[in-house]
Write a protein that holds these residues in place. Sequence first.
Motif, short mmCIF file in Angstrom:
data_model
loop_
_atom_site.label_atom_id
_atom_site.label_comp_id
_atom_site.label_asym_id
_atom_site.label_seq_id
_atom_site.Cartn_x
_atom_site.Cartn_y
_atom_site.Cartn_z
N MET A 1 48.07 -19.00 -22.47
CA MET A 1 48.05 -20.17 -21.60
C MET A 1 48.23 -19.78 -20.14
N ALA A 2 48.97 -18.71 -19.90
CA ALA A 2 49.18 -18.25 -18.52
C ALA A 2 47.87 -17.88 -17.87
N GLU A 3 47.00 -17.23 -18.61
CA GLU A 3 45.74 -16.79 -18.01
C GLU A 3 44.89 -17.95 -17.55
N PHE A 4 44.98 -19.06 -18.26
CA PHE A 4 44.11 -20.18 -17.97
C PHE A 4 44.82 -21.31 -17.22
N SER A 5 45.97 -20.99 -16.65
CA SER A 5 46.65 -21.96 -15.80
C SER A 5 45.80 -22.23 -14.57
N GLN A 6 45.95 -23.40 -14.01
CA GLN A 6 45.12 -23.80 -12.88
C GLN A 6 45.67 -23.35 -11.55
N SER A 7 46.91 -22.88 -11.51
CA SER A 7 47.48 -22.38 -10.27
C SER A 7 48.35 -21.18 -10.58
N PHE A 8 48.64 -20.43 -9.54
CA PHE A 8 49.49 -19.26 -9.70
C PHE A 8 50.88 -19.68 -10.17
N GLY A 9 51.38 -20.79 -9.64
CA GLY A 9 52.71 -21.24 -10.03
C GLY A 9 52.81 -21.53 -11.51
N GLN A 10 51.80 -22.19 -12.06
CA GLN A 10 51.80 -22.49 -13.49
C GLN A 10 51.71 -21.21 -14.31
N ALA A 11 50.85 -20.30 -13.88
CA ALA A 11 50.72 -19.03 -14.60
C ALA A 11 52.02 -18.26 -14.58
N GLU A 12 52.68 -18.28 -13.45
CA GLU A 12 53.93 -17.55 -13.28
C GLU A 12 54.99 -18.03 -14.27
N VAL A 13 55.09 -19.35 -14.43
CA VAL A 13 56.06 -19.91 -15.37
C VAL A 13 55.72 -19.50 -16.80
N ARG A 14 54.44 -19.53 -17.14
CA ARG A 14 54.01 -19.16 -18.49
C ARG A 14 54.32 -17.69 -18.78
N ILE A 15 54.03 -16.83 -17.83
CA ILE A 15 54.27 -15.40 -18.04
C ILE A 15 55.75 -15.13 -18.24
N LYS A 16 56.57 -15.76 -17.42
CA LYS A 16 58.01 -15.58 -17.56
C LYS A 16 58.49 -16.06 -18.92
N ALA A 17 57.99 -17.23 -19.35
CA ALA A 17 58.37 -17.77 -20.66
C ALA A 17 57.92 -16.85 -21.79
N ALA A 18 56.73 -16.25 -21.64
CA ALA A 18 56.23 -15.32 -22.66
C ALA A 18 57.13 -14.09 -22.74
N ALA A 19 57.53 -13.57 -21.58
CA ALA A 19 58.41 -12.40 -21.57
C ALA A 19 59.77 -12.74 -22.18
N GLU A 20 60.27 -13.93 -21.91
CA GLU A 20 61.54 -14.35 -22.48
C GLU A 20 61.45 -14.48 -24.00
N ALA A 21 60.34 -15.02 -24.48
CA ALA A 21 60.14 -15.12 -25.92
C ALA A 21 60.06 -13.74 -26.55
N GLN A 22 59.34 -12.82 -25.88
CA GLN A 22 59.21 -11.47 -26.40
C GLN A 22 60.55 -10.73 -26.36
N GLU A 23 61.41 -11.07 -25.42
CA GLU A 23 62.74 -10.46 -25.37
C GLU A 23 63.55 -10.86 -26.59
N ILE A 24 63.37 -12.09 -27.05
CA ILE A 24 64.03 -12.52 -28.29
C ILE A 24 63.59 -11.64 -29.45
N VAL A 25 62.28 -11.36 -29.50
CA VAL A 25 61.73 -10.51 -30.56
C VAL A 25 62.32 -9.11 -30.48
N ALA A 26 62.34 -8.54 -29.28
CA ALA A 26 62.80 -7.16 -29.11
C ALA A 26 64.28 -7.01 -29.45
N LYS A 27 65.08 -8.00 -29.10
CA LYS A 27 66.51 -7.92 -29.40
C LYS A 27 66.77 -8.06 -30.89
N ALA A 28 66.00 -8.92 -31.54
CA ALA A 28 66.19 -9.14 -32.97
C ALA A 28 65.59 -8.02 -33.81
N ARG A 29 64.48 -7.46 -33.33
CA ARG A 29 63.76 -6.42 -34.08
C ARG A 29 63.38 -5.28 -33.14
N PRO A 30 64.37 -4.52 -32.69
CA PRO A 30 64.08 -3.43 -31.76
C PRO A 30 63.15 -2.39 -32.38
#
Length: 269
Positions: free
Chosen positions: A148-177
Motif C-alpha cells: 500500500m505504501a508504494e501506491f500511496s498518493q503522497s509521500f506523507g501517506q507512503a511514509e506512514v505505511r512504510i513505518k507501519a510495515a517496519a513496525e509490523a515486521q519488528e513484531i515478527v523479528a522479535k517473536a521469531r528471530p
Amino acid sequence: MASGDNEHRMLFDLRGKRRNVVKVVYATLAVLMGLSLFLVIGGFNIAELFSSNGTSGNAAEPYEEQAERIEARLKKDPENPDLLLSLTRAYVNAANAQVTVEGANRSIEAEGFEEYEKADQAWSDYLKATDQPNPNLALLMSSALIQMAEFSQSFGQAEVRIKAAAEAQEIVAKARPSLNSFATLAFYTYFTGDTAAAEEARAKAKKFATSKTQEDEVDKQLDEYKKNASRYLREREQAEKAASAEGGQASPESLENPLGGFGGGGLTE
C-alpha cells in the motif's frame, strides 16, 4: 505503532465512479525488491501472500462473508483480540483472492484494494486490543502495508505505511528471530530513513547466517535496498526543495509519492 494513526487509513477515494475504474498494479517493492531476498534467504513462502491464480470476484466471496460474520460478532464484543485477528486475516485473504497475475505484474481492482484498507483498520484495532500481537498476522500485514505504501498518493501517506510495515515486521523479528525476519526488517527500515536501526537489524540477521557466503549474500541484497532507499529519500528532499522554491507547501502530504518509480506500478483509470 500503526494503531491510533488515522492518516494511513484510506488512501484512495473509492466512492462513486472511481470505484470501478481505479486499478492498482502490483509490481511492488515487496514483490520485485523483496522477492530476491526471500528466495535467497529462505524461510518465507512468497506465494502465501497471494491466493489468486488470475481469477477474482467469486474467489473472495467466502472471505468477505467470513468478515461480515465476524463484524456482526464484534458489535457485541468490539475489543475482542481474537475476533479482530480473524477479521484482519479475512480482509487480507479477500484482497489477495482478487489479485490478478499478468506476466510480471500483479493487479487488483479498487474493490479488492478496499479490502486491504479494511484489513489495515482491523489491524490497528487489533493492536489496541492486545499486548501480544500474533507474529503470523504481523507478517501478513507487513507485506500488505509495504504494498500500500508504494501506491500511496503522497509521500506523507507512503511514509506512514512504510513505518507501519517496519513496525509490523519488528513484531515478527522479535517473536521469531531469524536471518530472514531481521533481514526483512532491515529492508523495510532503510526506507523509513532510520539507517542506524536498519544497520542494527542487518547485524542481527547476519548472526543467523550459517556461512560466510550467506553473510555476503545478505550484505549484497541489503546494500542494494539501502541504495534504493537512499534514492527514495533523496527524491523526497528534492521535491521539498522544489516546492519551497516555487513558494508552495512542502509538507509530506503535498508531495507526489516517488515510490512507484522503483516498482513500476501505479494507479490507472
